[in-house]
Design a protein around this motif. Sequence first.
Motif, short mmCIF file in Angstrom:
data_model
loop_
_atom_site.label_atom_id
_atom_site.label_comp_id
_atom_site.label_asym_id
_atom_site.label_seq_id
_atom_site.Cartn_x
_atom_site.Cartn_y
_atom_site.Cartn_z
N LEU A 267 41.58 44.60 34.88
CA LEU A 267 40.40 45.74 34.86
C LEU A 267 40.83 46.62 36.04
CD1 LEU A 267 36.99 43.83 34.52
CD2 LEU A 267 38.55 44.66 32.79
N ALA B 246 34.79 50.93 36.08
CA ALA B 246 35.07 49.42 35.99
C ALA B 246 34.43 48.81 36.84
CB ALA B 246 36.48 49.09 36.34
N PHE C 158 32.90 46.85 32.50
CA PHE C 158 33.29 48.31 32.13
C PHE C 158 32.70 48.86 31.13
CE2 PHE C 158 35.72 46.06 28.55
CZ PHE C 158 35.44 46.98 27.60
N TRP D 205 41.06 44.91 26.79
CA TRP D 205 39.74 45.37 27.09
C TRP D 205 40.07 46.86 27.33
CZ3 TRP D 205 39.95 40.91 30.92
CH2 TRP D 205 39.09 40.02 30.39
#
Length: 409
Positions: free
Chosen positions: A274, A284, A295, A345
């Motif tokens: 992240l 984030a 996020f 992600w």
Amino acid sequence: MPFLFRFKSTVLCLSMVLIACGQEKNKVKTTTQTVVAPIAKEIVVAANRTDRYLPLLKNKNIAVVANQTSVVFKPNKTTVHLVDTLISSGIKISKVFAPEHGFRGNVDAGEMVKNGIDDKTGLPLISLYGKNKKPTKEQLANIDLVLFDIQDVGVRFYTYIATLQLVMEACADTNIPVLVLDRPNPNAHYVDGPTMEAEHTSFLGMTQIPLVYGMTIGEYANMINEEGWLSSSKKANLTIVKLENYTHDTPYNLAIRPSPNLPNNTAINLYPSLGLFEGTTVNAGRGTEAQFQRFGASFLDSTKFFFKYTPAPNFGSKNPKENGKLCYGMDLSNIPKMNRVTIKWIKTAYDNALNKKAFFMTNSFTKHAGNTTLQQQIIDGISAEEIEASWQPGVRAFKAIRNKYLIYD
């Protein structure tokens, strides 16, 4: 064969089987022993091994590189700061050098750390975050030894290892010994991620290592020194005080936040993946109490993301991204412990961004990724599996170097 004979034979066979089973069962009962697993010994951080380093500090002028994590653990679960421990032991501390987030660990990420005086001890505080990231010859004048003790989290763009490298360079230039007190790396159980390319080095990555390098800060210091990664042609006069009862696979829970926006083990474990969002316009988790565990952004497709939150200024984040805006994204706080870096992600966020042109902050993303390739791979729609596979040659090459400097199993 007569029926009666067959019946008796059958009964006899069954009886023999039952007797044998009973005997075998009894045999198991009489031979089975309870095996008690050995109790894991508690990790002893180097700061607690005062017998190993206090003799090296006696009758010397010491400079300490430290922050809020530089503590000695007491049997009653309390902590005493290393600086206080040294002073109470009669060690002369001339000054303290402070990394990003400051000596007390209460400064926002990226915010300049100012020089000053520590309220508790009266010691001069010299910032190593801002314009002055490397101790100067004047700042090291009359110093006999520099003691480095900071908790790291094992991620290349976490700037404490850059501070370590610049301190070692300054000490090599001035022939001042460096003493590193080792601490566990909570992300030491794996090596993964894109490898820094030489042309993109910065304070977010000064050496050509993968994003997650799987070493304690002591092991890493030794690698810096022996691989010739200091800008000086000299090596630092380096001593490492080791941990006790530690392996790279030993779980370790940090008792103190290593920085304001890494509040717990989950955030620290997710940070390698992240943390790459820092080079984008996506929030984030800063400005919430779940930093690096979620996020989101106002410009992500609300029909695809059902988790919502609104960032607001808080401890460690005076002006978070998407401040005051309703963000759509994902809650990752219940994700099982990670043993790799994943790009899925960021790809998911990019693929569902309503304005893709405003997604990347290219210069920052390049510094975090260590290359320009990763951003282009995401833009080109390369799968997460293919992107992550492209990291592996660099990871393998680094592991061959890393193996030479491992102190622990």
